[in-house]
Design an enzyme around this catalytic site. Structure first.
Site, mmCIF file in Angstrom:
data_model
loop_
_atom_site.group_PDB
_atom_site.id
_atom_site.type_symbol
_atom_site.label_atom_id
_atom_site.label_comp_id
_atom_site.label_asym_id
_atom_site.label_seq_id
_atom_site.Cartn_x
_atom_site.Cartn_y
_atom_site.Cartn_z
ATOM 1 C CG PHE A 158 -2.108 1.054 1.241
ATOM 2 C CD1 PHE A 158 -3.109 0.767 0.182
ATOM 3 C CD2 PHE A 158 -1.839 2.103 1.922
ATOM 4 C CE1 PHE A 158 -4.112 1.689 0.312
ATOM 5 C CE2 PHE A 158 -2.960 3.113 1.998
ATOM 6 C CZ PHE A 158 -4.059 2.823 0.810
ATOM 7 C CG ASP A 210 0.052 -2.924 6.445
ATOM 8 O OD1 ASP A 210 -1.085 -3.615 6.870
ATOM 9 O OD2 ASP A 210 0.233 -1.848 5.680
ATOM 10 C CE1 TYR A 243 -8.976 1.595 7.227
ATOM 11 C CE2 TYR A 243 -8.225 2.435 9.036
ATOM 12 C CZ TYR A 243 -8.123 2.334 8.074
ATOM 13 O OH TYR A 243 -6.893 2.374 7.318
ATOM 14 C CE LYS A 244 -7.770 -1.612 4.998
ATOM 15 N NZ LYS A 244 -8.278 -0.527 3.970
ATOM 16 N NE ARG A 285 -10.183 -2.487 -3.032
ATOM 17 C CZ ARG A 285 -9.836 -1.925 -2.044
ATOM 18 N NH1 ARG A 285 -8.512 -2.235 -1.492
ATOM 19 N NH2 ARG A 285 -10.296 -0.992 -1.051
HETATM 20 C C1 LIG Z 1 -2.489 -2.121 3.528
HETATM 21 C C2 LIG Z 1 -2.562 -0.799 3.986
HETATM 22 N N1 LIG Z 1 -1.634 0.049 4.880
HETATM 23 C C3 LIG Z 1 -1.837 1.095 5.210
HETATM 24 C C4 LIG Z 1 -2.917 1.638 4.978
HETATM 25 C C5 LIG Z 1 -3.213 3.397 5.697
HETATM 26 O O1 LIG Z 1 -4.041 3.218 6.902
HETATM 27 P P1 LIG Z 1 -4.369 4.522 7.716
HETATM 28 O O2 LIG Z 1 -5.017 5.406 6.714
HETATM 29 O O3 LIG Z 1 -5.047 3.809 8.861
HETATM 30 O O4 LIG Z 1 -2.967 5.114 8.189
HETATM 31 C C6 LIG Z 1 -4.097 1.150 4.482
HETATM 32 C C7 LIG Z 1 -5.474 1.747 4.539
HETATM 33 O O5 LIG Z 1 -6.429 1.457 3.968
HETATM 34 C C8 LIG Z 1 -3.781 -0.219 3.851
HETATM 35 O O6 LIG Z 1 -4.856 -0.968 3.211
#
Ligand SMILES: Cc1ncc(COP(=O)(O)O)c(C=O)c1O
Length: 397
Positions: free
Chosen positions: A113, A184, A209-210, A356
């Site tokens: 990400f 992660d 939150y997911k 998705r």
């Molecule tokens: C794999 C991954 N890493 C990091 C993040 C970033 O998360 P945050 O916005 O809570 O910092 C996300 C957000 O969807 C994500 O999917």
């Protein structure tokens, strides 16, 4: 055996909507509102500042952390909750680099990400010690773990394709080369069978939150392996990570174990909603969740491929290499997704052309999958996506 009709009944699912986006934002647990209302009225309203002690607000991050630990195979007492996932990435990465001072490479992959990569870039700039962020193809990551790598920064389940890395294998390889691992779990926690302790993972981070259904803006979490807990140096040395926050000493001393990964004041209301959401997990176990997730994603792939030949699968066909989401490629994917959303099938879109669909076993069943695919088939067959209003990009896609 988990009673999934009972878990589904725990969620508010809007009438007429098939919600296939729990991989972005989980649905609302029905108990969250009552829990929030109790925290607001009985605790904030009546206790005011004494709520920190009387209502246990100060202990909330570790209490909630323990409940998350049980879902990701982590040892109790080694997960804490707070801040955002991006901040937790920064903290864990900084600690890992500090533990490998003679190595300069952070190894990640192009499926990670972007925020994780951005945080790594920011940390490298702040440290100014010649670190390098090396981003390779996901298929190459195992080969690229060498003696130069300080830490691997890998998202287990790819946010775009749903492709799942082999955590045990990559962690073992990293350790064989003397590197640390930072996982992660944004798309894993609550969706796949994560076993941090058994894999020997060094650090892990994730969001709530997911698949954990904590609500929009729910806090992130961080895990530090027990063997590193007393050594990991927090780069973000906030007062609540101090060993004695209420001694108000002039200099920072890290707190014991995972407590040092706290930064500032915990988000009490967000944590109250999350605590309510975590109650649902008492009715299930991750083996049942994973089995149902595999069944749902496999059914979805079979039915879409049979009924929507113009869509190309962009997720692994082999369920053992797939998280709880399925992506399809379509050059008009954005418009097609808007047409689906207008008809009650909610997924999302990731540039340039990925549609998705996430499958949360707690509240999605086989009937939902078939109903969603029937609507997709109609949208695709009749080109219902081909309308100007479906092509206007919103800020959040
Ligand atoms: C794999 C991954 N890493 C990091 C993040 C970033 O998360 P945050 O916005 O809570 O910092 C996300 C957000 O969807 C994500 O999917």
């Amino acid at each position: 055996m988990t009673d999934f009709s009972a878990t589904k009944a725990m969620f508010h699912l809007p009438e007429g909507m098939i919600y296939l986006d729990g991989n972005s934002l989980g649905a609302l647990p029905k108990t969250a509102l009552a829990r929030l209302s109790e925290t607001v009225n009985a605790e904030w309203g009546e206790m005011l500042i004494t709520g920190w002690n009387k209502a246990g607000w100060m202990a909330q991050p570790t209490r909630v952390g323990d409940r998350i630990a049980s879902l990701i195979g982590a040892e109790a007492g080694h997960v804490t909750v707070g801040d955002t996932l991006s901040i937790k990435v920064y903290q864990a990465l900084a600690s890992a680099l500090d533990m490998r001072p003679d190595r300069k490479v952070i190894l990640s992959d192009s499926g990670n990400f972007p925020s994780d990569l951005y945080m790594a870039e920011g940390l490298i700039a702040a440290l100014d010690c010649d670190h390098e962020l090396r981003v390779v193809d996901p298929e190459e990551i195992e080969n690229q773990i060498t003696e130069k790598v300080a830490v691997t920064l890998i998202t287990e389940v790819d946010y775009r394709s749903g492709r799942m890395h082999d955590m045990a294998r990559l962690t073992a390889k990293a350790h064989a080369k003397g590197a640390l691992t930072l996982w992660d779990l944004a798309h894993s926690a609550g969706a796949t069978q994560v076993n941090l302790a058994a894999c020997g993972a060094d650090f892990a981070v994730g969001c709530t939150y997911k698949y954990l259904n904590g609500g929009p803006g729910a806090p992130g979490f961080i895990y530090v392996a027990p063997r590193h807990a007393a050594r990991a140096r927090p780069a973000l040395s906030g007062w609540l990570g101090h060993d004695a926050p209420f001694a108000f000493e002039p200099s920072y001393r890290p707190g014991g174990g995972i407590e040092r990964m706290r930064v500032g004041t915990p988000p009490v209301l967000a944590l109250a909603a999350l605590e309510a959401a975590l109650d649902v997990w008492d009715m299930t176990n991750m083996a049942d969740i994973r089995a149902r997730s595999v069944a749902l994603t496999s059914q979805f792939i079979d039915e879409v491929e049979a009924q929507c030949p113009m869509l190309t699968l962009a997720s692994p066909r082999d369920a053992s290499q797939r998280g709880s989401q399925v992506s399809f490629q379509f050059d008009q994917g954005y418009a097609a997704m808007q047409a689906l959303i207008a008809r009650g099938v909610v997924g999302d879109f990731r540039a340039p052309d990925i549609m998705r669909f996430g499958f949360t076993p707690l509240y999605i069943d086989a009937g939902d999958v078939s109903a969603a695919v029937a609507i997709m088939a109609e949208v695709m067959d009749k080109r219902l996506w081909d309308r100007a209003e479906y092509k206007i990009r919103a800020q959040v896609t």
